[in-house]
Design a protein around this motif. Sequence first.
Motif, mmCIF file in Angstrom:
data_model
loop_
_atom_site.group_PDB
_atom_site.id
_atom_site.type_symbol
_atom_site.label_atom_id
_atom_site.label_comp_id
_atom_site.label_asym_id
_atom_site.label_seq_id
_atom_site.Cartn_x
_atom_site.Cartn_y
_atom_site.Cartn_z
ATOM 1 N N VAL A 59 -18.809 -14.892 37.916
ATOM 2 C CA VAL A 59 -16.751 -14.810 37.519
ATOM 3 C C VAL A 59 -16.131 -13.136 38.666
ATOM 4 O O VAL A 59 -15.160 -13.518 39.013
ATOM 5 N N HIS A 60 -16.667 -12.050 38.308
ATOM 6 C CA HIS A 60 -16.062 -11.364 39.022
ATOM 7 C C HIS A 60 -15.995 -11.437 40.786
ATOM 8 O O HIS A 60 -15.176 -11.345 41.204
ATOM 9 N N ALA A 61 -17.723 -11.462 40.669
ATOM 10 C CA ALA A 61 -17.226 -11.572 42.453
ATOM 11 C C ALA A 61 -16.750 -13.000 43.132
ATOM 12 O O ALA A 61 -16.769 -12.647 44.241
ATOM 13 N N ALA A 62 -16.867 -13.976 42.245
ATOM 14 C CA ALA A 62 -15.891 -15.189 43.353
ATOM 15 C C ALA A 62 -13.898 -14.918 43.095
ATOM 16 O O ALA A 62 -13.471 -14.419 43.963
ATOM 17 N N GLY A 63 -14.070 -13.232 42.168
ATOM 18 C CA GLY A 63 -12.593 -12.777 42.189
ATOM 19 C C GLY A 63 -12.931 -12.139 43.357
ATOM 20 O O GLY A 63 -11.513 -12.075 44.383
ATOM 21 N N ARG A 64 -13.904 -11.405 43.458
ATOM 22 C CA ARG A 64 -13.922 -10.599 44.882
ATOM 23 C C ARG A 64 -14.213 -11.928 46.338
ATOM 24 O O ARG A 64 -12.889 -10.994 46.936
ATOM 25 N N ALA A 65 -14.149 -12.235 46.330
ATOM 26 C CA ALA A 65 -13.641 -13.645 47.356
ATOM 27 C C ALA A 65 -12.570 -14.023 48.004
ATOM 28 O O ALA A 65 -12.081 -14.522 48.801
ATOM 29 N N HIS A 66 -11.875 -13.770 46.503
ATOM 30 C CA HIS A 66 -10.347 -14.232 46.740
ATOM 31 C C HIS A 66 -9.385 -12.867 46.066
ATOM 32 O O HIS A 66 -8.149 -13.411 46.030
ATOM 33 N N GLN A 67 -9.933 -12.047 46.616
ATOM 34 C CA GLN A 67 -8.840 -10.243 46.585
ATOM 35 C C GLN A 67 -7.876 -10.596 45.276
ATOM 36 O O GLN A 67 -7.183 -10.092 45.449
#
Length: 76
Positions: A59-67
């Motif tokens: 979830v954290h990585a997916a959020g980082r992908a969307h800044q």
Amino acid sequence: MDELIRTIVEPLVEFPEDIKVSREENERGLTYILSVNKEDMGKIIGKKGRIASAIRTIVHAAGRAHQQDVQLTIQE
């Protein structure tokens, strides 16, 4: 993001109809709150918290992908 969390969690639980995902915004970013049936809690946390940690990482990585700074909290 709600759908991503549901997609990850549904195969792990016996009561998928009890999955609830809510969203909360704060000064640090977004926090998603996951709630499952009490009987499924151990399956979501896993041995030594490994499954919960893996879900939080995705979830954290997916959020980082969307800044975005995205966190996941698992609520009992």
